[in-house]
Design an enzyme around this catalytic site. Structure first.
Site, mmCIF file in Angstrom:
data_model
loop_
_atom_site.group_PDB
_atom_site.id
_atom_site.type_symbol
_atom_site.label_atom_id
_atom_site.label_comp_id
_atom_site.label_asym_id
_atom_site.label_seq_id
_atom_site.Cartn_x
_atom_site.Cartn_y
_atom_site.Cartn_z
ATOM 1 N N LYS A 191 -26.899 -19.466 46.982
ATOM 2 C CA LYS A 191 -26.448 -18.082 46.742
ATOM 3 C C LYS A 191 -25.194 -17.798 47.581
ATOM 4 C CE LYS A 191 -31.147 -16.924 45.545
ATOM 5 N NZ LYS A 191 -32.205 -15.923 45.472
ATOM 6 N N SER A 196 -39.622 -17.967 45.857
ATOM 7 C CA SER A 196 -40.355 -18.183 47.105
ATOM 8 C C SER A 196 -41.089 -19.529 47.156
ATOM 9 C CB SER A 196 -41.321 -17.022 47.370
ATOM 10 O OG SER A 196 -40.603 -15.810 47.515
ATOM 11 N N GLY A 203 -37.143 -14.291 46.656
ATOM 12 C CA GLY A 203 -36.741 -13.794 47.970
ATOM 13 C C GLY A 203 -37.722 -12.811 48.578
ATOM 14 N N GLU A 220 -38.295 -18.005 36.684
ATOM 15 C CA GLU A 220 -38.247 -17.344 37.987
ATOM 16 C C GLU A 220 -38.679 -15.889 37.827
ATOM 17 O OE1 GLU A 220 -35.382 -19.480 40.830
ATOM 18 O OE2 GLU A 220 -34.223 -18.039 39.706
ATOM 19 N N HIS A 263 -29.139 -16.438 36.258
ATOM 20 C CA HIS A 263 -30.025 -16.105 37.374
ATOM 21 C C HIS A 263 -30.290 -14.599 37.363
ATOM 22 C CE1 HIS A 263 -31.485 -15.460 41.423
ATOM 23 N NE2 HIS A 263 -31.784 -16.747 41.449
ATOM 24 N N ASN A 294 -30.418 -23.457 45.661
ATOM 25 C CA ASN A 294 -29.477 -22.414 45.241
ATOM 26 C C ASN A 294 -29.113 -21.652 46.512
ATOM 27 O OD1 ASN A 294 -28.149 -20.193 44.255
ATOM 28 N ND2 ASN A 294 -29.923 -19.314 43.182
ATOM 29 N N GLU A 298 -30.309 -12.471 39.598
ATOM 30 C CA GLU A 298 -29.352 -11.668 40.376
ATOM 31 C C GLU A 298 -28.083 -11.436 39.570
ATOM 32 O OE1 GLU A 298 -29.516 -14.181 43.815
ATOM 33 O OE2 GLU A 298 -31.563 -13.492 44.164
HETATM 34 P P1 PGA Z 1 -36.072 -17.900 46.700
HETATM 35 O O1 PGA Z 1 -34.950 -17.864 45.544
HETATM 36 O O2 PGA Z 1 -36.557 -19.318 46.780
HETATM 37 O O3 PGA Z 1 -35.343 -17.469 47.959
HETATM 38 O O4 PGA Z 1 -37.140 -16.943 46.306
HETATM 39 C C1 PGA Z 1 -35.102 -18.608 44.359
HETATM 40 C C2 PGA Z 1 -33.937 -18.338 43.438
HETATM 41 O O5 PGA Z 1 -33.467 -17.198 43.398
HETATM 42 O O6 PGA Z 1 -33.446 -19.239 42.726
#
Ligand code: PGA
Length: 261
Positions: free
Chosen positions: A16, A217, A178, A172, A100, A14, A102
């Site tokens: 982003k 992560s 992140g 998640e 997601h 992903n 976000e």
């Molecule tokens: P990350 O993001 O691996 O940077 O923690 C995962 C995601 O948001 O899908």
């Protein structure tokens, strides 16, 4: 040789809000070449909308799939800024990430909109990757399982059983995205098992065929321990999907762990 694992694992990047058109195509080509020998799992990259068609075109004759990061349920009309699921499929994507955290946090995504998006995606033969997960305060309050369960319930509500078996779920935990702070394999497995049990109440044995990814992560050095868990069927990967080296390493480590387990 290994037996293939059921369900077939999926590692999805992903990206982003990252990358120019040329950077996106270059990263996709690099991932394609570096993962060309990986056959026991599915792999996909998740570019931004502007690069979606160009990346898909580049990957046309390869096994590497493409995921959009969102999509809208309406087919056409006065919805400025939105992208229809049919447009995403037409651009060559196979998957669409929905709900997601976000999007839920910054763009007012709700369980109801997630449900409509999932239905629309399935209608044009895209595979929705439906994201669910609790915040840190919900976890600290002992509400992680309840929160995830209600998000899953909301997302499944509009789907028939035949549609539901075609989705991918991504657990998640918001506090792990992140942050470099990932859930322990045992913490993740506890939630994944609860998700599987909830799916089983609707689908009985068919729930075993649904891929439940972990995200938050995930890195090349922690993916193997996560994949060693019974109900973890792959990963949704943000930061570690942004270079060929780390994503290819993660996919290979994850694949070896699936083959061993
Ligand atoms: P990350 O993001 O691996 O940077 O923690 C995962 C995601 O948001 O899908």
């Amino acid at each position: 040789m290994s037996q293939s694992r059921v369900p077939r694992p999926l590692f999805c990047g992903n990206w982003k809000l990252w990358g120019s058109l040329s950077e996106s195509v270059a990263l996709a080509k690099g991932v394609r070449d570096a993962t060309a020998g990986v056959t026991a799992v599915d792999v996909a990259v998740g570019p931004g909308f502007v690069a979606l068609a160009a990346v898909a075109e580049k990957l046309q004759s390869s096994a590497l799939g493409v995921a959009a990061q969102d999509g809208y349920w309406e087919v056409k009309g006065a919805f400025t800024g939105e992208v229809a699921m049919a447009q995403i499929a037409d651009a060559g994507a196979r998957y669409v990430i929905i709900g997601h955290s976000e999007r839920r946090q910054f763009f007012a995504e709700t369980d109801a909109s997630v449900a409509r998006k999932a239905k629309a995606a399935l209608g044009v033969h895209l595979t929705p990757i439906i994201c669910i997960g609790e915040t840190l305060s919900e976890r600290d309050a002992g509400q992680a399982l309840a929160r995830v369960s209600s998000q899953l319930d909301g997302a499944m509500r509009e789907l028939s059983d035949a549609e539901l078996v075609r989705v991918v779920i991504a657990y998640e935990p918001v506090w792990a995205i992140g942050t470099g702070r990932n859930a322990t394999p045992e913490q993740a497995q506890e939630v994944h098992a609860a998700i599987r049990a909830q799916l089983s109440r609707r689908l009985q044995g068919k729930a075993q065929e649904i891929r439940i990814l972990y995200g938050g992560s995930v890195k090349p050095d922690n993916v193997a321990s996560l994949m060693g868990q019974k109900d973890i069927d792959g990963a949704l990967v943000g930061g570690a999907s942004l270079t060929v080296e780390s994503f290819a390493k993660l996919v290979k480590e994850g694949t070896s762990a699936c083959i061993r387990s």
